[in-house]
Design a protein around this motif. Structure first.
Motif, PDB file in Angstrom:
ATOM      1  N   ALA A   1       0.890  -1.174   0.000  1.00  0.00           N
ATOM      2  CA  ALA A   1       0.000   0.000   0.000  1.00  0.00           C
ATOM      3  C   ALA A   1       0.930   1.228   0.000  1.00  0.00           C
ATOM      4  O   ALA A   1       2.123   1.083  -0.258  1.00  0.00           O
ATOM      5  N   VAL A   2       0.412   2.416   0.321  1.00  0.00           N
ATOM      6  CA  VAL A   2       1.228   3.628   0.137  1.00  0.00           C
ATOM      7  C   VAL A   2       2.616   3.549   0.775  1.00  0.00           C
ATOM      8  O   VAL A   2       3.627   3.893   0.155  1.00  0.00           O
ATOM      9  N   MET A   3       2.679   3.062   2.011  1.00  0.00           N
ATOM     10  CA  MET A   3       3.960   3.077   2.728  1.00  0.00           C
ATOM     11  C   MET A   3       4.946   2.063   2.144  1.00  0.00           C
ATOM     12  O   MET A   3       6.095   2.396   1.882  1.00  0.00           O
TER      13      MET A   3
ATOM     14  N   ASN B   1       2.838  -8.597  -2.410  1.00  0.00           N
ATOM     15  CA  ASN B   1       1.645  -8.107  -1.716  1.00  0.00           C
ATOM     16  C   ASN B   1       0.576  -9.197  -1.757  1.00  0.00           C
ATOM     17  O   ASN B   1       0.512  -9.972  -2.721  1.00  0.00           O
ATOM     18  N   ARG B   2      -0.235  -9.265  -0.696  1.00  0.00           N
ATOM     19  CA  ARG B   2      -1.292 -10.288  -0.652  1.00  0.00           C
ATOM     20  C   ARG B   2      -2.117 -10.262  -1.939  1.00  0.00           C
ATOM     21  O   ARG B   2      -2.336 -11.276  -2.587  1.00  0.00           O
ATOM     22  N   THR B   3      -2.557  -9.063  -2.311  1.00  0.00           N
ATOM     23  CA  THR B   3      -3.312  -8.926  -3.564  1.00  0.00           C
ATOM     24  C   THR B   3      -2.302  -8.613  -4.671  1.00  0.00           C
ATOM     25  O   THR B   3      -1.652  -7.559  -4.644  1.00  0.00           O
TER      26      THR B   3
ATOM     27  N   ARG C   1      -1.505  -5.189  -6.720  1.00  0.00           N
ATOM     28  CA  ARG C   1      -0.684  -4.082  -6.204  1.00  0.00           C
ATOM     29  C   ARG C   1       0.786  -4.250  -6.616  1.00  0.00           C
ATOM     30  O   ARG C   1       1.465  -3.272  -6.918  1.00  0.00           O
TER      31      ARG C   1
ATOM     32  N   VAL D   1       2.497  -3.905   6.422  1.00  0.00           N
ATOM     33  CA  VAL D   1       1.052  -4.120   6.335  1.00  0.00           C
ATOM     34  C   VAL D   1       0.365  -3.474   7.531  1.00  0.00           C
ATOM     35  O   VAL D   1       1.017  -2.955   8.441  1.00  0.00           O
ATOM     36  N   LYS D   2      -0.930  -3.522   7.531  1.00  0.00           N
ATOM     37  CA  LYS D   2      -1.724  -2.947   8.614  1.00  0.00           C
ATOM     38  C   LYS D   2      -1.247  -3.554   9.939  1.00  0.00           C
ATOM     39  O   LYS D   2      -1.038  -4.770  10.020  1.00  0.00           O
ATOM     40  N   ALA D   3      -1.087  -2.685  10.951  1.00  0.00           N
ATOM     41  CA  ALA D   3      -0.587  -3.161  12.245  1.00  0.00           C
ATOM     42  C   ALA D   3      -1.637  -4.050  12.920  1.00  0.00           C
ATOM     43  O   ALA D   3      -2.834  -3.944  12.638  1.00  0.00           O
TER      44      ALA D   3
ATOM     45  N   PRO E   1      -3.050  -8.353  10.912  1.00  0.00           N
ATOM     46  CA  PRO E   1      -2.405  -8.581   9.612  1.00  0.00           C
ATOM     47  C   PRO E   1      -0.893  -8.821   9.741  1.00  0.00           C
ATOM     48  O   PRO E   1      -0.340  -9.668   9.038  1.00  0.00           O
TER      49      PRO E   1
ATOM     50  N   VAL F   1       1.046 -12.187   8.500  1.00  0.00           N
ATOM     51  CA  VAL F   1       2.166 -12.200   7.546  1.00  0.00           C
ATOM     52  C   VAL F   1       3.376 -12.909   8.160  1.00  0.00           C
ATOM     53  O   VAL F   1       4.060 -13.688   7.495  1.00  0.00           O
TER      54      VAL F   1
ATOM     55  N   GLY G   1       5.630  -1.395  10.257  1.00  0.00           N
ATOM     56  CA  GLY G   1       4.298  -0.850  10.553  1.00  0.00           C
ATOM     57  C   GLY G   1       4.269  -0.163  11.910  1.00  0.00           C
ATOM     58  O   GLY G   1       5.253  -0.187  12.660  1.00  0.00           O
ATOM     59  N   ASN G   2       3.117   0.407  12.200  1.00  0.00           N
ATOM     60  CA  ASN G   2       2.972   1.118  13.473  1.00  0.00           C
ATOM     61  C   ASN G   2       2.555   0.149  14.571  1.00  0.00           C
ATOM     62  O   ASN G   2       1.464   0.260  15.132  1.00  0.00           O
TER      63      ASN G   2
ATOM     64  N   VAL H   1       8.767   3.934  11.583  1.00  0.00           N
ATOM     65  CA  VAL H   1       9.042   4.739  10.382  1.00  0.00           C
ATOM     66  C   VAL H   1       8.169   5.982  10.467  1.00  0.00           C
ATOM     67  O   VAL H   1       6.953   5.874  10.617  1.00  0.00           O
TER      68      VAL H   1
ATOM     69  N   GLY I   1       5.284   9.604   6.977  1.00  0.00           N
ATOM     70  CA  GLY I   1       4.180   9.357   6.045  1.00  0.00           C
ATOM     71  C   GLY I   1       4.682   8.885   4.702  1.00  0.00           C
ATOM     72  O   GLY I   1       5.837   8.448   4.571  1.00  0.00           O
TER      73      GLY I   1
HETATM   74  P1  NBP Z   1      -2.371  -0.058   5.445  1.00  0.00           P
HETATM   75  O1  NBP Z   1      -2.134   0.102   6.891  1.00  0.00           O
HETATM   76  O2  NBP Z   1      -3.559   0.559   4.834  1.00  0.00           O
HETATM   77  O3  NBP Z   1      -2.390  -1.636   5.115  1.00  0.00           O
HETATM   78  C1  NBP Z   1      -2.617  -2.095   3.818  1.00  0.00           C
HETATM   79  C2  NBP Z   1      -1.669  -3.214   3.493  1.00  0.00           C
HETATM   80  O4  NBP Z   1      -1.826  -4.313   4.422  1.00  0.00           O
HETATM   81  C3  NBP Z   1      -1.959  -3.804   2.126  1.00  0.00           C
HETATM   82  O5  NBP Z   1      -0.748  -4.162   1.519  1.00  0.00           O
HETATM   83  C4  NBP Z   1      -2.796  -5.029   2.472  1.00  0.00           C
HETATM   84  O6  NBP Z   1      -2.775  -6.024   1.488  1.00  0.00           O
HETATM   85  C5  NBP Z   1      -2.068  -5.505   3.686  1.00  0.00           C
HETATM   86  N1  NBP Z   1      -2.803  -6.495   4.483  1.00  0.00           N
HETATM   87  C6  NBP Z   1      -3.896  -6.362   5.262  1.00  0.00           C
HETATM   88 BR1  NBP Z   1      -4.859  -4.848   5.431  1.00  0.00          BR
HETATM   89  N2  NBP Z   1      -4.277  -7.499   5.858  1.00  0.00           N
HETATM   90  C7  NBP Z   1      -3.381  -8.425   5.445  1.00  0.00           C
HETATM   91  C8  NBP Z   1      -3.233  -9.788   5.714  1.00  0.00           C
HETATM   92  N3  NBP Z   1      -4.045 -10.432   6.542  1.00  0.00           N
HETATM   93  N4  NBP Z   1      -2.211 -10.447   5.109  1.00  0.00           N
HETATM   94  C9  NBP Z   1      -1.377  -9.814   4.273  1.00  0.00           C
HETATM   95  N5  NBP Z   1      -1.467  -8.482   3.988  1.00  0.00           N
HETATM   96  C10 NBP Z   1      -2.451  -7.801   4.568  1.00  0.00           C
HETATM   97  O7  NBP Z   1      -1.079   0.398   4.617  1.00  0.00           O
HETATM   98  P2  NBP Z   1      -0.169   1.718   4.791  1.00  0.00           P
HETATM   99  O8  NBP Z   1      -0.982   2.941   5.020  1.00  0.00           O
HETATM  100  O9  NBP Z   1       0.773   1.651   3.639  1.00  0.00           O
HETATM  101  O10 NBP Z   1       0.649   1.432   6.133  1.00  0.00           O
HETATM  102  C11 NBP Z   1       1.472   0.283   6.293  1.00  0.00           C
HETATM  103  C12 NBP Z   1       1.998   0.271   7.713  1.00  0.00           C
HETATM  104  O11 NBP Z   1       2.798   1.434   7.925  1.00  0.00           O
HETATM  105  C13 NBP Z   1       0.891   0.315   8.778  1.00  0.00           C
HETATM  106  O12 NBP Z   1       1.276  -0.461   9.872  1.00  0.00           O
HETATM  107  C14 NBP Z   1       0.846   1.779   9.157  1.00  0.00           C
HETATM  108  O13 NBP Z   1       0.359   1.975  10.452  1.00  0.00           O
HETATM  109  C15 NBP Z   1       2.316   2.155   9.053  1.00  0.00           C
HETATM  110  N6  NBP Z   1       2.571   3.566   8.831  1.00  0.00           N
HETATM  111  C16 NBP Z   1       1.776   4.294   8.031  1.00  0.00           C
HETATM  112  C17 NBP Z   1       2.045   5.641   7.821  1.00  0.00           C
HETATM  113  C18 NBP Z   1       1.202   6.450   6.895  1.00  0.00           C
HETATM  114  O14 NBP Z   1       1.423   7.671   6.821  1.00  0.00           O
HETATM  115  N7  NBP Z   1       0.267   5.846   6.168  1.00  0.00           N
HETATM  116  C19 NBP Z   1       3.135   6.233   8.442  1.00  0.00           C
HETATM  117  C20 NBP Z   1       3.951   5.455   9.236  1.00  0.00           C
HETATM  118  C21 NBP Z   1       3.662   4.120   9.423  1.00  0.00           C
HETATM  119  P3  NBP Z   1      -3.894  -6.026   0.317  1.00  0.00           P
HETATM  120  O15 NBP Z   1      -3.405  -5.067  -0.699  1.00  0.00           O
HETATM  121  O16 NBP Z   1      -3.916  -7.424  -0.151  1.00  0.00           O
HETATM  122  O17 NBP Z   1      -5.192  -5.592   0.941  1.00  0.00           O
END
Ligand code: NBP
Length: 480
Positions: free
Chosen positions: A13-15, A34-36, A39, A76-78, A81, A85, A103-104, A129, A132
């Motif tokens: 995903a974005v991160m 990535n699971r899906t 992506r 991945v999502k904290a 998930p 993984v 992840g967070n 990390v 953002g």
């Molecule tokens: P998300 O927190 O939105 O998570 C999406 C990702 O998790 C996708 O790749 C999704 O795969 C995967 N995923 C999930 Br949901 N359930 C899963 C499972 N059961 N098995 C395998 N993969 C799974 O993504 P993000 O916003 O990029 O953040 C990633 C991490 O970085 C998080 O822990 C977040 O807290 C942390 N973080 C985020 C930021 C920010 O600014 N966004 C900053 C710092 C840290 P899919 O594509 O198959 O659904």
């Protein structure tokens, strides 16, 4: 194109996507998964030209693509998930391989995961990390924990992709400490971020309601402040947000946004853990509560009729002088919230035996992350001068600055109270400062009350031991 990758990222995903691109742009071959699968394909299609990517559709392909010892980053999502993984990949790994969770995660989860994987000989690195999606791509502040030896192999790569401090070009990453240390420090970073944002919000509200400035004028004030000791990312973006005009209405953007903020995740954890550790992080707590209060729309609507003073904006000259005072109050309160945050890191480090270097923590927050600020150089200098500093307020420079600021700080809190502008952050910071420097605190009375109603005993200032007064009898004192 290489056939083996120095690092792999799963979770795109974005991160994760941006972190993978960052590694690739820095010359590393990156396996992506990535699971899906869509992506993964999208990443390689859109950004494949930026560097060497090895696309993997299955966990087995992904692991096979990594050079040994393997370095596998999970983004991945904290929570669940991340566990899912780890469960999927751990059986495919060998002793000496590394799983890096970017992840967070809650640091307690990181401790649990590190312990379980250590038993299988796998190095688990809980890696905070910050910054953002932009940070992940261009250089985040990185807070890795875990076994020191994993940093020997991983550190140079992280140093390459991390932000670099503007002042001296130093990479914004260090080995924070064992197991959950990195995620703990990331958590407190976010708590401090909450406090910083709350204090800035209070300064804005005072400049608006007490000084009578418009958002555009306040933006200019923040721009001026950003040239001085408050120089920081948050002050800089505050000026940008305040000067932005809503295209649809022509009104200041800040006036068309619903005034309800969320409080979740790491900010709240910082306060919960501080309570467990017995560390007073009142500034961070007030920031979390202020967001929580803002979100209680029904309660706020029901309370709008309550009486209070009418705002009476100042004249032009007085307003300018007041703005200078608000800068002092903001700076002094900021010193207090960092003091509280660093106290929490010290307490966590002692509780879990992490031996965290506070100067290094300040140093790696100087670039890439949300709270990056010139001010952090001063914090680093304070800990460089004295590693066992009991508190930032014990540092001579900070103590002198607070001494210089305090009359204005008090005036600002008085003005806020008089005019009915809520400033829980400024007020809590000042109360903390006054409580710390107080010769005597009413805790003595609290102990007396506790002994009265519950025979909880008390200690005396003049003798060792625990004592109890026979409150219901002749009020004589007995040793407990
Ligand atoms: P998300 O927190 O939105 O998570 C999406 C990702 O998790 C996708 O790749 C999704 O795969 C995967 N995923 C999930 Br949901 N359930 C899963 C499972 N059961 N098995 C395998 N993969 C799974 O993504 P993000 O916003 O990029 O953040 C990633 C991490 O970085 C998080 O822990 C977040 O807290 C942390 N973080 C985020 C930021 C920010 O600014 N966004 C900053 C710092 C840290 P899919 O594509 O198959 O659904």
């Amino acid at each position: 194109m290489s056939t083996s990758a120095q690092i792999g990222v799963t979770g795109l995903a974005v991160m994760g996507r941006n972190l993978a691109r960052n590694f690739a742009r820095n010359g590393y071959t990156v396996a992506v998964h990535n699971r899906t699968v869509a992506r993964t394909k999208a990443l390689v299609e859109e950004f494949g030209g930026e560097g060497d990517f090895i696309s993997a559709e299955t966990a087995e392909e992904f692991v096979a693509a990594l050079e040994r010892p393997r370095r596998l980053v999970i983004m991945v999502k904290a929570g669940g998930p991340t566990d899912a993984v780890i469960e999927e990949f751990a059986p495919l790994l060998e002793p000496g391989d590394m799983i890096i969770d970017g992840g967070n995660a809650h640091f307690a989860d990181t401790r649990r995961r590190e312990k379980a994987l250590r038993e299988q000989g796998i190095h688990f690195v809980g890696m905070g990390v910050s910054g953002g999606e932009e940070g992940a791509l261009h250089g985040p502040s990185i807070m890795p924990g875990g076994p020191k030896e994993s940093y020997d192999s991983l550190g140079p790569m992280l140093e390459k992709i991390s932000a670099k401090a503007a002042k001296d070009g130093a990479p914004c990453v260090t080995h924070v400490g064992p197991d959950g240390a990195g995620h703990f420090v990331k958590m407190v970073h976010n708590g401090i971020e909450y406090a910083d944002m709350q204090l800035i919000g209070e300064a804005y509200q005072l400049l608006r309601d007490v000084a009578g400035y418009s958002p555009a004028e306040i933006a200019d004030i923040f721009r001026t402040w950003n040239q001085g000791r408050l120089d920081s990312y948050l002050i800089e973006i505050t000026a940008e947000v305040l000067s932005h005009v809503d295209a649809a209405t022509g009104r200041p953007f800040v006036d068309v946004v619903v005034d309800q903020a969320e409080q979740k995740g790491t900010g709240r954890w910082t306060v919960q853990i501080a309570l467990d550790l017995g560390v007073p992080v009142s500034g961070i707590a007030e920031a979390v509560f202020a967001r929580s209060l803002s979100g209680h729309a029904t309660l706020r609507a029901a309370s709008r009729g309550l009486t209070g003073p009418e705002a009476a904006p100042l004249g032009k000259e007085e307003a300018a002088a007041f703005a200078d005072q608000v800068e002092q109050a903001l700076y002094a309160s900021k010193i207090v919230s960092y003091t509280q945050g660093f106290h929490e890191i010290t307490a966590g480090s002692e509780e879990y035996g992490w031996d965290i270097d506070l100067g290094k923590v300040a140093s790696i927050w100087r670039g890439g992350c949300i709270i990056r600020a010139a001010f952090l150089d001063r914090i680093r200098a304070a800990y460089d001068t004295r590693a066992d500093l009991p508190s930032l307020l014990s540092d001579e420079t900070f103590a002198r600055e607070i001494a210089d600021a305090q009359d204005d700080w008090r005036d600002v809190v008085i003005a806020a109270v008089r005019q009915g502008v809520p400033t829980p952050g400024f007020s809590a910071a000042l109360a903390y400062y006054d409580a710390l420097r107080a010769e005597r605190l009413p805790a003595a009375l609290t102990q007396g009350q506790r002994d009265f109603f519950g025979a909880h005993t008390y200690r005396r200032v003049d003798r060792e031991g625990a004592f109890h007064t026979l409150w219901g009898g002749d009020r004589s004192e007995v040793s407990a």
